[in-house]
Motif scaffolding. Structure first.
Motif, short mmCIF file in Angstrom:
data_model
loop_
_atom_site.label_atom_id
_atom_site.label_comp_id
_atom_site.label_asym_id
_atom_site.label_seq_id
_atom_site.Cartn_x
_atom_site.Cartn_y
_atom_site.Cartn_z
N LEU A 172 -8.11 -5.10 5.70
CA LEU A 172 -8.04 -3.95 4.80
C LEU A 172 -9.37 -3.19 4.74
N ALA A 173 -10.08 -3.13 5.85
CA ALA A 173 -11.41 -2.52 5.86
C ALA A 173 -11.40 -1.07 5.36
N ALA A 174 -10.35 -0.31 5.69
CA ALA A 174 -10.30 1.10 5.31
C ALA A 174 -10.17 1.29 3.80
N LEU A 175 -9.70 0.28 3.09
CA LEU A 175 -9.47 0.41 1.66
C LEU A 175 -10.66 -0.03 0.82
N ALA B 233 0.83 -1.20 0.00
CA ALA B 233 0.00 0.00 0.00
C ALA B 233 0.87 1.25 0.00
N GLY B 234 1.93 1.23 0.80
CA GLY B 234 2.84 2.38 0.86
C GLY B 234 3.51 2.65 -0.47
N GLU B 235 3.91 1.60 -1.16
CA GLU B 235 4.55 1.75 -2.46
C GLU B 235 3.56 2.30 -3.49
N ALA B 236 2.30 1.88 -3.39
CA ALA B 236 1.28 2.36 -4.33
C ALA B 236 1.02 3.86 -4.17
N LEU B 237 1.27 4.39 -2.97
CA LEU B 237 1.04 5.82 -2.73
C LEU B 237 1.96 6.69 -3.59
N GLU B 238 3.06 6.12 -4.07
CA GLU B 238 4.00 6.88 -4.90
C GLU B 238 3.43 7.17 -6.29
N ASP C 269 -5.62 0.44 -12.44
CA ASP C 269 -5.94 -0.47 -13.53
C ASP C 269 -7.43 -0.79 -13.45
N GLY C 270 -8.18 -0.29 -14.41
CA GLY C 270 -9.63 -0.46 -14.37
C GLY C 270 -10.08 -1.90 -14.47
N SER C 271 -9.22 -2.76 -15.01
CA SER C 271 -9.59 -4.18 -15.13
C SER C 271 -9.17 -4.99 -13.91
N GLY C 272 -8.28 -4.40 -13.07
CA GLY C 272 -7.78 -5.14 -11.91
C GLY C 272 -7.04 -6.40 -12.31
N HIS C 273 -6.31 -6.34 -13.43
CA HIS C 273 -5.75 -7.56 -14.03
C HIS C 273 -4.86 -8.36 -13.08
N ASN D 1 -13.60 1.49 -10.26
CA ASN D 1 -14.35 1.42 -9.00
C ASN D 1 -13.49 0.99 -7.82
N VAL D 2 -12.34 0.34 -8.09
CA VAL D 2 -11.45 -0.10 -7.01
C VAL D 2 -10.12 0.63 -7.15
N ASN D 3 -9.73 1.36 -6.12
CA ASN D 3 -8.54 2.21 -6.23
C ASN D 3 -7.24 1.40 -6.25
N ALA D 4 -6.18 2.05 -6.69
CA ALA D 4 -4.90 1.38 -6.89
C ALA D 4 -4.26 0.92 -5.59
N VAL D 5 -4.39 1.72 -4.53
CA VAL D 5 -3.81 1.33 -3.24
C VAL D 5 -4.48 0.05 -2.73
N ALA D 6 -5.81 -0.01 -2.86
CA ALA D 6 -6.54 -1.20 -2.44
C ALA D 6 -6.13 -2.42 -3.24
N GLN D 7 -6.00 -2.27 -4.54
CA GLN D 7 -5.60 -3.40 -5.38
C GLN D 7 -4.21 -3.92 -5.00
N SER D 8 -3.28 -3.00 -4.79
CA SER D 8 -1.92 -3.41 -4.44
C SER D 8 -1.87 -4.11 -3.09
N ALA D 9 -2.57 -3.54 -2.10
CA ALA D 9 -2.58 -4.14 -0.76
C ALA D 9 -3.26 -5.50 -0.78
N ALA D 10 -4.35 -5.62 -1.52
CA ALA D 10 -5.08 -6.89 -1.59
C ALA D 10 -4.24 -7.96 -2.26
N LEU D 11 -3.52 -7.58 -3.31
CA LEU D 11 -2.66 -8.53 -4.01
C LEU D 11 -1.60 -9.11 -3.06
N ALA D 12 -1.00 -8.23 -2.26
CA ALA D 12 0.01 -8.68 -1.30
C ALA D 12 -0.63 -9.50 -0.18
N ALA D 13 -1.80 -9.06 0.29
CA ALA D 13 -2.48 -9.79 1.36
C ALA D 13 -2.83 -11.21 0.93
#
Length: 366
Positions: free
Chosen positions: A230-233, A57-62, A69-73, A256-268
């Motif tokens: 990740l409730a806040a995301l 999530a921290g890295e995505a903030l950069e 990514d609109g497709s969440g690929h 509809n799903v922001n980049a920080v959320a996608q990155s954190a979810a992928l790692a989680a």
């Protein structure tokens, strides 16, 4: 002319979802500092997300200047691998709540009926009403979904059936065998939504993929808000047949799903060890609270999730009294007025809750 006169008439009657009390509000109301308040109201993971998810999530903030990514690929690719399904069998949502709303947009019309349990997640009812459909709330003896009674409630007008397992707010769960029997008995005109928000707290959650493979009209929902912390995301997902997902994608808003959320979810998703730890800690917390409730003489429903539904009597009064001590729980509606839903906290938070509850009981019963 008033603005309300221009509104959709259904909106004027639409109930509003009331979330649990935030820490800052309780602190302000009772002269406390936020760090003096213990929140056990919203079934959040008290141990938070994994270190991998926080780092991602921290890295995505950069790259906040870029659209996600609109497709969440990347995330969908990993979800497909995780569940052994195809990528076009998944949809991402701004929390799994958004996918519940998408189901309403895609499948519900005024006059349709939506079947759900009387003590199930209230959003099913809210979405039905928002779309002009009729929610049919089925009796839940012993606070467990009775699938035979749900079958009896189905008519030619029924379009959607919701079953959460484990169920919020009761913590009860249905077996895989009875779910399979129920789904296979459903008429052709019904979509079955299986809400798995708390699935990761089970050692072996029901696996409905065979039903999807059979061509059943099934959509399963999961979230990163609970055990993944990740409730806040606000990120969740659904999976089903390719046709089901294609229809839902047509109603989904872009990005509809922001980049920080996608990155954190992928790692989680990759941190399986963290999920196992949180499941183990949660199980210990359930045991700790259960023992404490027994000592206090409080009835409770054995839970398969990360919260316990207790029956201390006069839930609203206890809810308010506990807040004075800096402990937030969840009071429920009039049909469960004698109950409090209490989320599992850390060992220290559970100790504090039980102590505060003992004091609150003495005040409210005086």
């Amino acid at each position: 002319m008033k603005l309300s006169q221009l509104a959709n008439p259904r909106i004027l009657k639409q109930p509003v979802y009331e979330p649990g009390k935030p820490i800052e509000e309780v602190a302000r109301d009772h002269g406390l500092q936020p760090d003096q308040v213990c929140k056990l109201a919203s079934n959040e993971n008290p141990w938070g997300p994994s270190a991998l998810a926080k780092r991602a999530a921290g890295e995505a903030l950069e790259q906040l200047h870029l659209y996600p990514d609109g497709s969440g690929h990347l995330l969908i690719s990993q979800l497909a691998s995780h569940h052994s399904l195809q990528e076009d069998q998944f949809i991402l949502g701004n929390g799994s709540n958004e996918i519940i709303e998408l189901l309403g947009h895609v499948f519900l019309e005024p006059g349709d009926e939506v079947v759900c349990g009387e003590f199930a997640f209230v959003v099913y009812k809210l979405v039905a009403l928002l779309m002009g459909a009729k929610p049919v709330e089925v009796e839940m003896p012993c606070l467990v979904h009775d699938l035979s009674k749900m079958s009896e409630a189905i008519t030619e007008k029924t379009k959607l059936v919701f079953l959460p397992s484990p169920n919020n707010p009761t913590g009860s769960a249905n077996s895989e065998a009875e779910i399979f029997e129920f789904v296979r008995s459903l008429p052709e005109h019904i979509i079955f939504c299986f809400d798995e928000a708390y699935a990761e707290y089970l050692d072996q959650p029901p696996d409905l993929r065979p039903l999807i493979d059979e061509g059943r009209k099934v959509i399963c929902l999961r979230t990163f808000s609970k055990i993944h912390g990740l409730a806040a995301l606000r990120i969740g997902y659904g999976y089903g047949s390719k046709e089901m997902i294609r229809l839902l994608q047509q109603a989904r808003q872009p990005f509809n799903v922001n980049a920080v959320a996608q990155s954190a979810a992928l790692a989680a998703l990759s941190d399986k060890e963290w999920v196992l730890r949180c499941r183990s800690w949660n199980r210990a917390g359930l045991e700790q609270l259960s023992i404490g409730f027994k000592k206090l003489g409080i009835e409770y429903i054995p839970s398969h999730a990360n919260f316990i539904l207790t029956k201390p009597g006069d839930g609203r009064s206890l809810f308010l009294e506990l807040q004075k001590q800096g402990v937030i729980t969840r009071a429920l509606g009039p049909t469960l007025a004698d109950y409090l839903r209490i989320s599992v906290g850390t060992e220290e938070e559970n100790i504090r809750l039980l102590s505060a509850l003992e004091q609150a009981l003495s005040v409210c019963r005086a």
